[in-house]
Design a protein around this motif. Structure first.
Motif, PDB file in Angstrom:
ATOM      1  N   ALA A 108       2.448  46.563  57.536  1.00  0.00           N
ATOM      2  CA  ALA A 108       1.591  45.416  57.852  1.00  0.00           C
ATOM      3  C   ALA A 108       0.718  45.689  59.073  1.00  0.00           C
ATOM      4  O   ALA A 108      -0.442  45.265  59.136  1.00  0.00           O
ATOM      5  CB  ALA A 108       2.443  44.170  58.075  1.00  0.00           C
ATOM      6  N   SER A 109       1.256  46.430  60.032  1.00  0.00           N
ATOM      7  CA  SER A 109       0.494  46.692  61.253  1.00  0.00           C
ATOM      8  C   SER A 109      -0.665  47.651  61.002  1.00  0.00           C
ATOM      9  O   SER A 109      -1.586  47.748  61.823  1.00  0.00           O
ATOM     10  CB  SER A 109       1.412  47.284  62.330  1.00  0.00           C
ATOM     11  N   MET A 110      -0.654  48.379  59.853  1.00  0.00           N
ATOM     12  CA  MET A 110      -1.717  49.327  59.543  1.00  0.00           C
ATOM     13  C   MET A 110      -2.933  48.649  58.936  1.00  0.00           C
ATOM     14  O   MET A 110      -4.032  49.205  58.961  1.00  0.00           O
ATOM     15  CB  MET A 110      -1.197  50.394  58.577  1.00  0.00           C
ATOM     16  N   GLU A 111      -2.752  47.461  58.381  1.00  0.00           N
ATOM     17  CA  GLU A 111      -3.845  46.814  57.662  1.00  0.00           C
ATOM     18  C   GLU A 111      -4.945  46.397  58.629  1.00  0.00           C
ATOM     19  O   GLU A 111      -4.691  45.862  59.702  1.00  0.00           O
ATOM     20  CB  GLU A 111      -3.343  45.591  56.898  1.00  0.00           C
ATOM     21  N   ARG A 112      -6.174  46.648  58.216  1.00  0.00           N
ATOM     22  CA  ARG A 112      -7.302  46.184  59.000  1.00  0.00           C
ATOM     23  C   ARG A 112      -7.434  44.680  58.833  1.00  0.00           C
ATOM     24  O   ARG A 112      -7.510  44.169  57.721  1.00  0.00           O
ATOM     25  CB  ARG A 112      -8.582  46.866  58.515  1.00  0.00           C
ATOM     26  N   HIS A 132     -14.078  51.393  54.296  1.00  0.00           N
ATOM     27  CA  HIS A 132     -13.395  52.077  55.397  1.00  0.00           C
ATOM     28  C   HIS A 132     -12.153  52.798  54.895  1.00  0.00           C
ATOM     29  O   HIS A 132     -11.486  52.357  53.957  1.00  0.00           O
ATOM     30  CB  HIS A 132     -13.028  51.083  56.508  1.00  0.00           C
ATOM     31  N   ASP A 133     -11.863  53.946  55.539  1.00  0.00           N
ATOM     32  CA  ASP A 133     -10.655  54.674  55.171  1.00  0.00           C
ATOM     33  C   ASP A 133      -9.448  53.965  55.766  1.00  0.00           C
ATOM     34  O   ASP A 133      -9.579  53.018  56.531  1.00  0.00           O
ATOM     35  CB  ASP A 133     -10.726  56.150  55.574  1.00  0.00           C
ATOM     36  N   ARG A 182     -14.153  55.523  62.901  1.00  0.00           N
ATOM     37  CA  ARG A 182     -13.227  54.421  63.133  1.00  0.00           C
ATOM     38  C   ARG A 182     -13.099  54.168  64.637  1.00  0.00           C
ATOM     39  O   ARG A 182     -12.973  55.088  65.438  1.00  0.00           O
ATOM     40  CB  ARG A 182     -11.857  54.752  62.542  1.00  0.00           C
ATOM     41  N   GLY A 183     -13.151  52.913  65.022  1.00  0.00           N
ATOM     42  CA  GLY A 183     -13.094  52.551  66.429  1.00  0.00           C
ATOM     43  C   GLY A 183     -14.439  52.145  66.987  1.00  0.00           C
ATOM     44  O   GLY A 183     -14.509  51.446  68.006  1.00  0.00           O
ATOM     45  N   GLU A 184     -15.518  52.592  66.324  1.00  0.00           N
ATOM     46  CA  GLU A 184     -16.849  52.153  66.729  1.00  0.00           C
ATOM     47  C   GLU A 184     -17.140  50.781  66.122  1.00  0.00           C
ATOM     48  O   GLU A 184     -16.604  50.421  65.078  1.00  0.00           O
ATOM     49  CB  GLU A 184     -17.906  53.165  66.270  1.00  0.00           C
ATOM     50  N   LEU A 185     -17.998  50.029  66.768  1.00  0.00           N
ATOM     51  CA  LEU A 185     -18.344  48.698  66.286  1.00  0.00           C
ATOM     52  C   LEU A 185     -19.347  48.822  65.145  1.00  0.00           C
ATOM     53  O   LEU A 185     -20.453  49.344  65.337  1.00  0.00           O
ATOM     54  CB  LEU A 185     -18.943  47.857  67.415  1.00  0.00           C
ATOM     55  N   PRO A 186     -18.986  48.375  63.935  1.00  0.00           N
ATOM     56  CA  PRO A 186     -19.922  48.494  62.811  1.00  0.00           C
ATOM     57  C   PRO A 186     -21.023  47.447  62.896  1.00  0.00           C
ATOM     58  O   PRO A 186     -20.853  46.404  63.543  1.00  0.00           O
ATOM     59  CB  PRO A 186     -19.023  48.246  61.596  1.00  0.00           C
TER      60      PRO A 186
END
Length: 388
Positions: A108-112, A132-133, A182-186
């Motif tokens: 659950a903690s992995m889900e975006r 997103h990956d 990942r981590g950058e603001l889309p």
């Protein structure tokens, strides 16, 4: 038979057997308890866990179907069923059940947590779709093929977000209008979809595979750098990976020690070690007679791996991310698979619908790597002779 059954005591018996891979013993204990067909669901779950590693997939599926029918809110059971369905090639329902992968306590903690709706495969012209990956590098390489398909079906502007480790490779693929790490603001978007939810959204079937290949390209400058590095080594070049990521939950069943590959040593090839991680050190002590060039310390990223794979005549590997990278590059790859493999390799076939240039070498019995390696040694001898 099951009246007065002490489930706690049975749990103390069964769990150690499953943990020690003593599946036949666990099955023998559980069979009498389900003979009447009325055992508690916990007993059925244990039995499925004992049967699947033995390759009794149809019976495993029947039990998983029964558990899901009785407890539809048991997301762990639904996820287990999804992997069985996908392994059997039943993609339509398999992808639907696979969406429960983020409903488990440990995932659950992995889900975006994305504050936009998940794309369901419908056209959304004029909108922006974030793809997103989500999981391992191999998963990303495998499912990048679907980004242009999603763009065509959605009619949307597509933003692709991937881990920084694969950003440069992904940037040379097709189907997106903007890419970021990942981590950058889309940029603002209207809907999102994980790479591995694209099959469900788009109703992916086996008939849709593989699609255009290759769909990943190496960097030309890296290729030239590695061409010069390898120029003095006799051909053919056979890249080698014998162990996966140690933290993978099934790593004990999929990884080898380099010494187990000793039967390959007498093939007249130059082996290129691409092994990373703790097993990398084994390349310093190759089996007698094996001509092995250890490249691991010189490989900085997947750009290097892709360049080497584009030059090598063949990759021989356990189930790990370089396999999927080789497949995405359209390069020949021979995959060493455990008796019950990951779902993406399906059952009882020597080829892969995902990768046209892949050959699958499967254990004929649980833990029997010797037969796999012997088969590869025979085939590799012919492969090498055809290139000398």
């Amino acid at each position: 038979m099951t009246s007065g059954l002490d489930l706690a005591a049975l749990d103390r018996q069964i769990r150690p057997l499953l943990a020690q891979q003593r599946y036949e013993e666990a099955e023998a204990l559980l069979r009498p308890l389900v003979a009447s067909g009325t055992a508690p669901l916990a007993v059925w779950r244990w039995l499925a866990s004992a049967l699947r590693p033995q390759g009794k997939i149809a019976e495993t599926r029947a039990i998983q179907e029964m558990v899901v029918a009785h407890v539809p809110g048991d997301y762990a059971a639904r996820f287990d069923l999804s992997e069985t369905l996908l392994l059997m090639g039943e993609f339509e329902r398999g992808w639907r059940e696979y969406r429960y992968r983020y409903s488990l306590a440990h995932t659950a903690s992995m889900e975006r947590k994305v504050q936009r709706p998940r794309w369901n495969g419908q056209p959304i012209p004029g909108k922006t779709l974030l793809i997103h990956d989500e999981q391992g590098f191999g998963d990303t390489f495998q499912f990048l093929r679907m980004v242009p398909w999603a763009k065509a079906k959605s009619g949307a502007r597509v933003i692709l977000e991937v881990s920084r480790e694969v950003l440069l490779l992904a940037a040379r693929t097709r189907g997106f209008d903007h890419i970021l790490a990942r981590g950058e603001l889309p940029p603002p978007f209207d809907a999102h979809c994980e790479l591995m939810s694209l099959p469900m959204a788009m109703g992916l079937t086996l008939a849709d595979l593989p699609g255009p290949t290759p769909y990943v390209q190496p960097d030309a400058q890296r290729v030239e750098r590695w061409r010069k590095r390898l120029a003095t080594l006799p051909r053919p070049w056979v890249a080698l990976v014998w162990a996966g990521r140690p933290t993978h939950p099934n790593d004990a069943n999929r990884s080898l020690a380099l010494e187990q590959l000793a039967p390959l040593a007498h093939c007249e090839a130059t082996f290129l070690s691409l092994q990373k991680g703790p097993a990398e050190a084994q390349a310093g002590r190759p089996p007698d007679g094996m001509s092995l060039a250890s490249l691991s310390s010189e490989i900085d990223d997947f750009e290097d791996t892709a360049a080497i794979l584009s030059l090598a005549d063949l990759l021989v590997s356990v189930d790990s991310s370089p396999v999927h990278l080789a497949g995405a590059l359209g390069r020949p790859v021979w995959v060493m698979l455990p008796f019950v493999p990951d779902w993406r390799w399906l059952l009882a076939r020597e080829d892969s619908p995902w990768y046209p240039h892949a050959r699958l070498f499967r254990q004929p019995a649980r833990g029997d790597w010797a037969s796999v390696i012997a088969a590869i040694a025979r085939e590799l001898g012919s492969f090498v002779r055809s290139r000398l």
